[in-house]
Write a protein that holds these residues in place. Structure first.
Motif, PDB file in Angstrom:
ATOM      1  N   TYR A  33       0.848  -1.196   0.000  1.00 45.11           N
ATOM      2  CA  TYR A  33       0.000   0.000   0.000  1.00 45.11           C
ATOM      3  C   TYR A  33       0.884   1.246   0.000  1.00 45.11           C
ATOM      4  CZ  TYR A  33      -3.110  -3.556   1.928  1.00 45.11           C
ATOM      5  OH  TYR A  33      -3.826  -4.703   2.141  1.00 45.11           O
ATOM      6  N   TYR A  35       0.418   5.334   1.031  1.00 49.24           N
ATOM      7  CA  TYR A  35      -0.368   6.382   1.663  1.00 49.24           C
ATOM      8  C   TYR A  35       0.482   7.646   1.684  1.00 49.24           C
ATOM      9  CZ  TYR A  35      -3.818   3.103   3.664  1.00 49.24           C
ATOM     10  OH  TYR A  35      -4.812   2.168   3.854  1.00 49.24           O
ATOM     11  N   PHE A  45      -5.055   7.321   1.604  1.00 49.94           N
ATOM     12  CA  PHE A  45      -4.763   6.150   0.768  1.00 49.94           C
ATOM     13  C   PHE A  45      -4.495   6.573  -0.678  1.00 49.94           C
ATOM     14  CE2 PHE A  45      -5.023   2.053  -1.086  1.00 49.94           C
ATOM     15  CZ  PHE A  45      -5.872   2.125  -2.181  1.00 49.94           C
ATOM     16  N   THR A  98      -4.816 -10.232   3.127  1.00 46.78           N
ATOM     17  CA  THR A  98      -5.688  -9.157   2.660  1.00 46.78           C
ATOM     18  C   THR A  98      -7.075  -9.203   3.291  1.00 46.78           C
ATOM     19  OG1 THR A  98      -6.303 -10.496   0.754  1.00 46.78           O
ATOM     20  CG2 THR A  98      -4.520  -8.899   0.438  1.00 46.78           C
ATOM     21  N   GLY A  99      -7.223  -9.875   4.391  1.00 44.10           N
ATOM     22  CA  GLY A  99      -8.500  -9.826   5.095  1.00 44.10           C
ATOM     23  C   GLY A  99      -8.551  -8.615   6.014  1.00 44.10           C
ATOM     24  N   THR A 100      -9.701  -8.392   6.604  1.00 45.15           N
ATOM     25  CA  THR A 100      -9.899  -7.172   7.396  1.00 45.15           C
ATOM     26  C   THR A 100      -9.099  -7.158   8.695  1.00 45.15           C
ATOM     27  OG1 THR A 100     -11.844  -8.169   8.392  1.00 45.15           O
ATOM     28  CG2 THR A 100     -12.201  -6.776   6.456  1.00 45.15           C
ATOM     29  N   TYR A 102      -5.924  -8.123   8.908  1.00 47.64           N
ATOM     30  CA  TYR A 102      -4.495  -8.023   8.634  1.00 47.64           C
ATOM     31  C   TYR A 102      -4.050  -6.565   8.720  1.00 47.64           C
ATOM     32  CZ  TYR A 102      -4.379 -12.864   7.096  1.00 47.64           C
ATOM     33  OH  TYR A 102      -4.448 -14.224   7.041  1.00 47.64           O
ATOM     34  N   TYR A 104      -0.923  -3.567   8.929  1.00 52.08           N
ATOM     35  CA  TYR A 104       0.175  -3.193   8.060  1.00 52.08           C
ATOM     36  C   TYR A 104       1.491  -3.130   8.823  1.00 52.08           C
ATOM     37  CZ  TYR A 104      -3.440  -0.970   5.005  1.00 52.08           C
ATOM     38  OH  TYR A 104      -4.513  -0.677   4.206  1.00 52.08           O
TER      39      TYR A 104
ATOM     40  N   TYR B  31     -16.223  -4.134  10.261  1.00 51.33           N
ATOM     41  CA  TYR B  31     -15.465  -5.358  10.004  1.00 51.33           C
ATOM     42  C   TYR B  31     -14.352  -5.559  11.030  1.00 51.33           C
ATOM     43  CZ  TYR B  31     -17.908  -4.766   5.624  1.00 51.33           C
ATOM     44  OH  TYR B  31     -18.881  -4.587   4.679  1.00 51.33           O
ATOM     45  N   ALA B  32     -13.625  -4.493  11.303  1.00 54.08           N
ATOM     46  CA  ALA B  32     -12.507  -4.575  12.251  1.00 54.08           C
ATOM     47  C   ALA B  32     -12.031  -3.163  12.537  1.00 54.08           C
ATOM     48  CB  ALA B  32     -11.352  -5.417  11.697  1.00 54.08           C
ATOM     49  N   PRO B  93     -11.088  -1.048   7.977  1.00 53.84           N
ATOM     50  CA  PRO B  93     -11.149  -1.455   6.566  1.00 53.84           C
ATOM     51  C   PRO B  93     -12.416  -0.909   5.920  1.00 53.84           C
ATOM     52  CG  PRO B  93     -11.631  -3.309   8.001  1.00 53.84           C
ATOM     53  CD  PRO B  93     -11.257  -2.181   8.884  1.00 53.84           C
ATOM     54  N   ASN B  95     -14.036  -2.185   3.387  1.00 49.75           N
ATOM     55  CA  ASN B  95     -15.001  -3.215   2.996  1.00 49.75           C
ATOM     56  C   ASN B  95     -14.514  -4.555   3.486  1.00 49.75           C
ATOM     57  OD1 ASN B  95     -13.156  -4.335   1.017  1.00 49.75           O
ATOM     58  ND2 ASN B  95     -13.584  -2.499  -0.181  1.00 49.75           N
ATOM     59  N   SER B  96     -15.274  -5.567   3.205  1.00 50.81           N
ATOM     60  CA  SER B  96     -14.930  -6.897   3.726  1.00 50.81           C
ATOM     61  C   SER B  96     -13.980  -7.655   2.823  1.00 50.81           C
ATOM     62  CB  SER B  96     -16.203  -7.721   3.912  1.00 50.81           C
ATOM     63  OG  SER B  96     -16.827  -7.911   2.656  1.00 50.81           O
ATOM     64  N   SER B  99      -8.006  -5.463   2.744  1.00 52.65           N
ATOM     65  CA  SER B  99      -7.779  -4.704   3.966  1.00 52.65           C
ATOM     66  C   SER B  99      -7.276  -3.287   3.758  1.00 52.65           C
ATOM     67  CB  SER B  99      -6.790  -5.459   4.852  1.00 52.65           C
ATOM     68  OG  SER B  99      -5.575  -5.698   4.156  1.00 52.65           O
ATOM     69  N   THR B 100      -7.692  -2.599   2.700  1.00 52.75           N
ATOM     70  CA  THR B 100      -7.332  -1.189   2.600  1.00 52.75           C
ATOM     71  C   THR B 100      -7.966  -0.442   3.755  1.00 52.75           C
ATOM     72  OG1 THR B 100      -7.218  -1.334   0.205  1.00 52.75           O
ATOM     73  CG2 THR B 100      -7.392   0.853   1.149  1.00 52.75           C
ATOM     74  N   LEU B 101      -7.150   0.211   4.552  1.00 45.63           N
ATOM     75  CA  LEU B 101      -7.608   0.860   5.767  1.00 45.63           C
ATOM     76  C   LEU B 101      -7.839   2.349   5.555  1.00 45.63           C
ATOM     77  CD1 LEU B 101      -5.196  -0.821   8.364  1.00 45.63           C
ATOM     78  CD2 LEU B 101      -7.590  -1.373   7.941  1.00 45.63           C
ATOM     79  N   THR B 102      -8.913   2.824   6.173  1.00 45.05           N
ATOM     80  CA  THR B 102      -9.167   4.270   6.249  1.00 45.05           C
ATOM     81  C   THR B 102      -8.748   4.727   7.632  1.00 45.05           C
ATOM     82  OG1 THR B 102     -11.008   4.187   4.707  1.00 45.05           O
ATOM     83  CG2 THR B 102     -10.910   6.063   6.190  1.00 45.05           C
TER      84      THR B 102
END
Lengths: 115, 113
Positions: A33, A35, A45, A98-100, A102, A104, B31-32, B93, B95-96, B99-102
């Protein structure tokens, strides 16, 4: 490598010049990623890579920004014709999944100053 | 667009004080939640990942709680030390799928000796 490595750590460039920022992620991390954090702003992002492809580049602010990743490893973020508003700390991060859940691992960033 | 709010923006405490700050987020489609610590001139460092309502996590003097129904997480630091001085970021994140984080804008903590 042991951590995420970014270079250069600092870059001062003249308005209108092109710059390349490099990121070397943790070995085996498939997700990468980019940022950036501008003064007074939160982490913004830019782009996400899975392997060598970029399924999400929605954060790139203009067509002056591009990024690539080769060999599933090193990534380069290129900014063409830099503007003063491009001044920011550019952070690269990688992730083993790449799950929620995980998180960085971040590099220490490149501080870009456009004068 | 996912709106992640952190408060306060900055905090200045004395060594030994306990402190806490807040991360607020939309309670729908949760989601997390991730907490990071970012010390000056260093890389942001992961602290916690929280996924379930009522989750509590602890790492040394730092702990965090999560309320997904009302959309907030608290980060607590007990007996603050100067080395706790950093910006604390929360991130969710978008979306589900991946894992692109805001990230929120962070809370900048300064602990004076």
């Amino acid at each position: 490598g042991a951590g995420v490595s970014q270079s250069p750590s600092n870059k001062v460039t003249e308005k209108g010049k092109d710059v390349e920022l490099r990121c070397d992620p943790i070995s085996g991390h498939t997700a990468l990623y980019w940022y950036r954090q501008s003064l007074g702003q939160g982490l913004e992002f830019l782009i996400y890579f899975q392997g060598n492809s970029a399924p999400d580049k929605s954060g790139l602010p203009s067509d002056r920004f591009s990024a690539e990743r080769t060999g599933g490893s090193v990534s380069t973020l290129t900014i063409q014709r830099t503007q003063q508003e491009d001044s920011a700390v550019y952070l690269c991060a990688s992730s083993s999944g790449t799950g929620t859940i995980y998180g960085y691992t971040f590099g220490s960033g490149t501080r870009l100053t456009v004068v | 667009i996912l709106n992640v709010e952190q408060s306060p923006q900055s905090l200045h405490v004395q060594e030994g004080d306990s402190t806490n700050f807040t991360c607020s987020f939309p309670s729908s489609n949760f989601y997390a939640l991730h907490w990071y610590r970012w010390e000056t001139a260093k890389s942001p460092e992961a602290l916690f990942v929280m996924t379930l309502n009522g989750d509590e996590k602890k790492k040394g003097r730092i702990s965090a709680t999560l309320n997904t129904k009302e959309g907030y997480s608290y980060l607590y630091i007990k007996g603050s030390q100067p080395e706790d001085s950093a910006t604390y970021l929360c991130a969710l994140p978008m979306n589900s799928g991946y894992s692109t984080l805001t990230f929120g804008k962070g809370t900048m903590l300064l602990v004076s000796p």
